[in-house]
Write a protein that holds these residues in place. Structure first.
Motif, mmCIF file in Angstrom:
data_model
loop_
_atom_site.group_PDB
_atom_site.id
_atom_site.type_symbol
_atom_site.label_atom_id
_atom_site.label_comp_id
_atom_site.label_asym_id
_atom_site.label_seq_id
_atom_site.Cartn_x
_atom_site.Cartn_y
_atom_site.Cartn_z
ATOM 1 N N VAL A 48 -9.658 -2.161 4.480
ATOM 2 C CA VAL A 48 -11.257 -1.761 4.621
ATOM 3 C C VAL A 48 -11.171 -0.420 4.686
ATOM 4 O O VAL A 48 -10.930 0.182 5.624
ATOM 5 N N GLY A 49 -11.945 0.321 3.588
ATOM 6 C CA GLY A 49 -11.914 1.629 3.719
ATOM 7 C C GLY A 49 -11.726 1.993 2.107
ATOM 8 O O GLY A 49 -11.722 1.194 1.185
ATOM 9 N N GLY A 50 -11.692 3.517 1.708
ATOM 10 C CA GLY A 50 -11.390 3.763 0.500
ATOM 11 C C GLY A 50 -9.920 3.709 -0.112
ATOM 12 O O GLY A 50 -9.063 3.107 0.646
ATOM 13 N N ASP A 51 -9.588 4.419 -0.895
ATOM 14 C CA ASP A 51 -8.248 4.388 -1.669
ATOM 15 C C ASP A 51 -7.208 4.959 -0.488
ATOM 16 O O ASP A 51 -6.197 4.411 -0.477
ATOM 17 N N GLY A 52 -7.653 5.839 0.298
ATOM 18 C CA GLY A 52 -6.553 6.431 1.134
ATOM 19 C C GLY A 52 -6.173 5.291 2.172
ATOM 20 O O GLY A 52 -5.044 5.115 2.619
ATOM 21 N N VAL A 53 -7.195 4.317 2.614
ATOM 22 C CA VAL A 53 -6.756 3.008 3.413
ATOM 23 C C VAL A 53 -5.935 2.250 2.873
ATOM 24 O O VAL A 53 -5.120 1.700 3.243
ATOM 25 N N PHE A 54 -6.343 2.026 1.527
ATOM 26 C CA PHE A 54 -5.569 1.198 0.506
ATOM 27 C C PHE A 54 -4.054 1.440 0.567
ATOM 28 O O PHE A 54 -3.096 0.948 0.723
ATOM 29 N N LEU A 55 -3.977 2.930 0.303
ATOM 30 C CA LEU A 55 -2.349 3.482 0.152
ATOM 31 C C LEU A 55 -1.727 3.148 1.426
ATOM 32 O O LEU A 55 -0.453 2.828 1.550
ATOM 33 N N GLN A 56 -2.304 3.468 2.575
ATOM 34 C CA GLN A 56 -1.885 3.244 3.864
ATOM 35 C C GLN A 56 -1.371 1.811 4.112
ATOM 36 O O GLN A 56 -0.269 1.459 4.561
ATOM 37 N N ALA A 57 -2.229 1.019 3.838
ATOM 38 C CA ALA A 57 -2.077 -0.591 3.809
ATOM 39 C C ALA A 57 -0.669 -0.948 2.951
ATOM 40 O O ALA A 57 0.117 -1.650 3.891
ATOM 41 N N VAL A 58 -0.769 -0.405 1.908
ATOM 42 C CA VAL A 58 0.634 -0.802 1.028
ATOM 43 C C VAL A 58 1.722 -0.123 1.695
ATOM 44 O O VAL A 58 2.884 -0.719 1.781
ATOM 45 N N ARG A 59 1.618 1.095 2.276
ATOM 46 C CA ARG A 59 2.977 1.857 2.681
ATOM 47 C C ARG A 59 3.241 1.119 3.970
ATOM 48 O O ARG A 59 4.292 1.042 4.279
ATOM 49 N N LYS A 60 2.321 0.913 4.909
ATOM 50 C CA LYS A 60 2.521 0.470 6.243
ATOM 51 C C LYS A 60 3.208 -0.853 6.360
ATOM 52 O O LYS A 60 3.901 -1.367 7.167
ATOM 53 N N THR A 61 2.908 -1.877 5.173
ATOM 54 C CA THR A 61 3.195 -3.082 4.857
ATOM 55 C C THR A 61 4.438 -3.299 4.177
ATOM 56 O O THR A 61 4.953 -4.404 3.820
ATOM 57 N N GLY A 62 5.095 -2.173 3.780
ATOM 58 C CA GLY A 62 6.434 -2.290 3.138
ATOM 59 C C GLY A 62 6.418 -2.433 1.471
ATOM 60 O O GLY A 62 7.260 -3.035 0.970
ATOM 61 N N PHE A 63 5.116 -1.979 0.984
ATOM 62 C CA PHE A 63 5.175 -2.408 -0.775
ATOM 63 C C PHE A 63 5.483 -3.699 -1.000
ATOM 64 O O PHE A 63 6.388 -3.936 -1.863
#
Length: 266
Positions: A48-63
């Protein structure tokens, strides 16, 4: 849609945002989706947020390769990774429920530092000087010397990363269906001693890019991985290649990547 009913919401814990999300949580549960507290238990990871949050979600959940990622933007946010916003959340659930959605696959790059530490990126890796001095690197393509770079740094972007930092330094915007790497310069010096191509260049998915840091007192560069910075001591070399991994995202029909590029920049 079987086995895709567990949703994990990734967002910054903001009281006002949580109030806005409560009706969405209720709506998801009414549509037979289960909200889970751990990303490991999710089949759908929703930022929930822009592309920056999306990138963090992918990174923090291990791709993760075994789930779908999707992004929700708020009314004042744009997102090239995010097809949905808080106002059309019910439309997204409807598509997931009745399989009217499409799945988009974005390539990931693998970054290895000093032939030891490995990282993954969805957007780009950047190598920049941390002191008021240019950084020098020998650039190799498939172990063949290509050029000797001196300047502020280099950016190696995925196709989707080409619209961010890379675009701001006059790199090309690349169709994400083309699996490749794009290398762009940051304030390169060109003289009788150092000579670079002077423009971005694109490498096929099978290529390997190696950057050997010339140890002249600037061997502590900042390595930017998507929207996170890592300060790694004694960097000697960085190797970048396209990973076998892809990030799968939910896509609205009739909303291509180029539709979103047009809305964002034109």
């Amino acid at each position: 849609m079987p086995n895709r009913k567990n949703i994990f919401f990734y967002y910054s814990k903001d009281q006002d945002l949580e109030k806005k999300l409560e009706p969405l949580f209720d709506l998801a549960q009414k549509n037979n989706f289960t909200l889970v507290d751990r990303s490991q238990d999710a089949n759908i990871i929703m930022s929930v947020g822009g592309d920056g949050v999306f990138l963090q979600a992918v990174r923090k959940t291990g791709f993760r390769q075994d789930c779908l990622y999707t992004g929700l933007t708020r009314s004042d946010e744009l997102g090239l990774y995010c097809d949905f916003n808080l106002d059309n959340f019910s439309e997204m659930l409807h598509q997931m429920e009745y399989e009217e959605m499409e799945v988009r696959r974005f390539p990931v790059i693998n970054v290895q530092v000093n032939d030891e530490i490995s990282f993954e990126c969805l957007n780009e890796v950047s190598i920049r000087s941390t002191i008021i001095k240019t950084i020098a690197m020998n650039v190799y393509i498939d172990n063949n010397h290509f050029e000797t770079f001196r300047g502020d740094g280099l950016i190696v972007a995925t196709p989707t990363g080409s619209t961010g930092y890379n675009k701001s330094v006059q790199g090309a915007v690349i169709d994400p269906k083309i699996p490749c790497l794009q290398v762009s310069e940051l304030a390169s010096l060109n003289n009788n001693r150092y000579r670079t191509l002077g423009s971005s260049f694109v490498l096929n998915k099978d290529r390997k890019l190696t950057l050997d840091i010339i140890q002249d007192g600037n061997d502590y560069p900042v390595v930017g991985l998507d929207n996170e910075a890592y300060s790694i001591r004694n960097i000697k070399n960085i190797t970048v290649s396209l990973s076998d991994k892809v990030i799968k995202t939910v896509k609205l029909k009739d909303n291509s990547y180029w539709d979103r590029v047009k809305r964002t920049f034109l």
